[in-house]
Write a protein that holds these residues in place. Structure first.
Motif, short mmCIF file in Angstrom:
data_model
loop_
_atom_site.label_atom_id
_atom_site.label_comp_id
_atom_site.label_asym_id
_atom_site.label_seq_id
_atom_site.Cartn_x
_atom_site.Cartn_y
_atom_site.Cartn_z
N MET A 56 60.01 13.48 12.45
CA MET A 56 59.51 14.75 11.86
C MET A 56 60.70 15.65 11.55
O MET A 56 61.27 16.28 12.43
CB MET A 56 58.58 15.43 12.85
CG MET A 56 57.64 16.38 12.19
SD MET A 56 56.26 15.56 11.41
CE MET A 56 55.37 14.95 12.84
N PRO A 109 59.89 20.40 12.21
CA PRO A 109 58.98 20.69 13.32
C PRO A 109 58.18 21.95 13.05
O PRO A 109 58.67 22.92 12.48
CB PRO A 109 59.95 20.88 14.51
CG PRO A 109 61.25 21.27 13.89
CD PRO A 109 61.30 20.60 12.57
N VAL A 110 56.92 21.91 13.48
CA VAL A 110 56.04 23.05 13.26
C VAL A 110 56.30 24.10 14.32
O VAL A 110 56.39 23.79 15.51
CB VAL A 110 54.57 22.59 13.32
CG1 VAL A 110 53.63 23.78 13.23
CG2 VAL A 110 54.29 21.60 12.20
N TYR A 128 53.25 22.62 5.63
CA TYR A 128 53.82 21.80 6.70
C TYR A 128 54.71 22.62 7.63
O TYR A 128 55.21 22.10 8.62
CB TYR A 128 54.57 20.62 6.10
CG TYR A 128 53.62 19.63 5.47
CD1 TYR A 128 53.20 18.51 6.17
CD2 TYR A 128 53.11 19.85 4.20
CE1 TYR A 128 52.31 17.62 5.61
CE2 TYR A 128 52.21 18.97 3.63
CZ TYR A 128 51.81 17.86 4.34
OH TYR A 128 50.91 16.99 3.79
N ALA A 168 51.08 20.17 11.26
CA ALA A 168 51.81 18.90 11.20
C ALA A 168 51.37 18.04 10.03
O ALA A 168 52.07 17.13 9.61
CB ALA A 168 51.62 18.14 12.51
N ASP A 202 46.02 17.82 11.11
CA ASP A 202 46.17 18.91 12.06
C ASP A 202 45.44 20.16 11.57
O ASP A 202 44.75 20.85 12.33
CB ASP A 202 47.67 19.20 12.24
CG ASP A 202 47.94 20.12 13.42
OD1 ASP A 202 47.14 20.10 14.37
OD2 ASP A 202 48.94 20.85 13.38
#
Lengths: 235, 235
Positions: A1, A4-5, A61, A65, A69
DNA sequence: AAGGTAAGGTCAACCCTGTTGGCATAAGAG
DNA sequence: CTCTTATGCCAACAGGGTTGACCTTACCTT
């Protein structure tokens, strides 16, 4: 990823999008509900939601995610609204009935969103709050833990399952204006009595009843069952 | 629609595909079930199904109006299998219980397919056959038409709704080996007793019960309700 | 048996989808 | 006022459903 969120609580900088709106999880979920209502349960796409928000699709995004999500967040929103429109009275049977109807109604208020989310366990905070509430009602009524858990299980699954099913026909009806009652009359009422005597004999009753939800009846059956257990535990 | 679909019954010419297999609705639906099992509920694509059949994806449109139409055919196949694995005994309560379990089991035997189809009314022949059978059982038990239709409605919706919900977790578990029971233990068992006293008190019971279906319990509640109506109508 | 019709398989192309890596910019910390 | 980096944007990817045109061959008619 690679991206990252950032959790909503930890979000510091609020940079406006090109069109001027400032994003947040809340705004995104709310807009997603609107897009779903306008474009149907399959009409929620990253590009469309981005356009509705005045933002690039990829911006989503930064908050979720992925579309999956986001979908779970939408489900949790509906759960939260159900709990908001409910207050405890102390009468366990009335409380449980009201909560069931609130859940069912909350999902059916957004049928297209319900189709996407009702058959999924999100594990998110507001869903957990509902679970805690239900268990509290049942244990407060005097049921032993094992019995309370059993009734809780049937209650929540039944409520969600009917919400998904009922929302399905509701969303379908709104998407393609076929008219569900019409379908029942046109398909089932035409069946010959020789091959389908029971449907033929009850065609009119079916056409009148099938477009409505069976959830209220199923809910009462569950409440009756729970009441019997409560009475037994009291003696 | 530039390419009208030919009804299976009216199909005359059976031209083999490039790889030699001769297609039919039955073969396509069967292969679709296999593809679903292998690739998950979102893994059924026209291209993949074409490859599994040894045919061009566009060939599917000679048999079904679209992927949606194919989906409904898959649902009808599951309904048909449920009815095949069921035989009448004359005891209405035993028959209804067996039929409910047969429907539930038929869908759960193909969880990935069930997720796609169980929340949809297909209006196709084998679904209608099931409806006719249920109504026959209830009217044969002596219920008045209006009551029979009400119980039928709750019965079929409850069965389908639980099938969809239960298949959801089953398919999810098989797709992403997250282990649903683990989720319950990891998420719910960690909640502090101060904020979630009822969940905390019943965490172990929840973890043990939630991975299983609540359908059997809901079915018995419905049978109890129906039995009460039958008894009342007898007097 | 010969010929014509069109069912049905194939191909290439359309526009859609979710998602990502790189880049630009401005918000807020210091 | 400067620096860091969160956050929005852009371009591109692989893969999705679906379609129109084409070709081939199974079957009906004669």
């Amino acid at each position: 990823m690679a991206k990252p969120v950032v959790r909503e609580a930890a979000r510091r900088r609020r940079r406006p999008t090109r069109s001027g709106t400032v994003l947040s999880e809340e705004i995104i979920v709310g807009t997603a509900l609107r897009v779903l209502r306008e474009h149907g349960s399959t009409g929620l796409t990253a590009r469309r939601l981005g356009a509705a928000l005045g933002a690039d699709p990829s911006t989503l995004y930064r908050y979720f995610a992925g579309m999956d999500d986001l979908t779970r967040a939408i489900g949790d929103e509906l759960m939260g609204r159900a709990l908001e429109g409910w207050t405890a009275t102390g009468d366990w049977r009335a409380d449980l009935r009201a909560l069931g109807r609130a859940i069912h109604a909350s999902y059916l208020a957004h049928p297209q969103a319900a189709v996407l989310t009702a058959s999924r366990v999100t594990g998110r905070p507001r869903e957990i709050a509902v679970d805690e509430t239900i268990l509290g009602i049942l244990r407060g009524a005097g049921l032993a833990d094992a019995v309370a858990v059993g009734v809780y299980h049937a209650f929540i699954d039944q409520s969600l399952a009917f919400a998904a099913l009922d929302a399905g026909s509701l969303a379908l009806t709104e998407e393609a204006r076929t008219g569900d009652e019409e379908m029942w009359r046109s398909t089932y009422a035409r069946l010959p009595a020789e091959s389908h005597p029971n449907i033929a004999a009850t065609a009119e009753l079916l056409a009148r009843r099938m477009p409505h939800s069976a959830y209220p009846m199923a809910l009462e059956m569950l409440l009756d069952h729970a009441a019997a257990r409560v009475a037994r535990s009291g003696t």
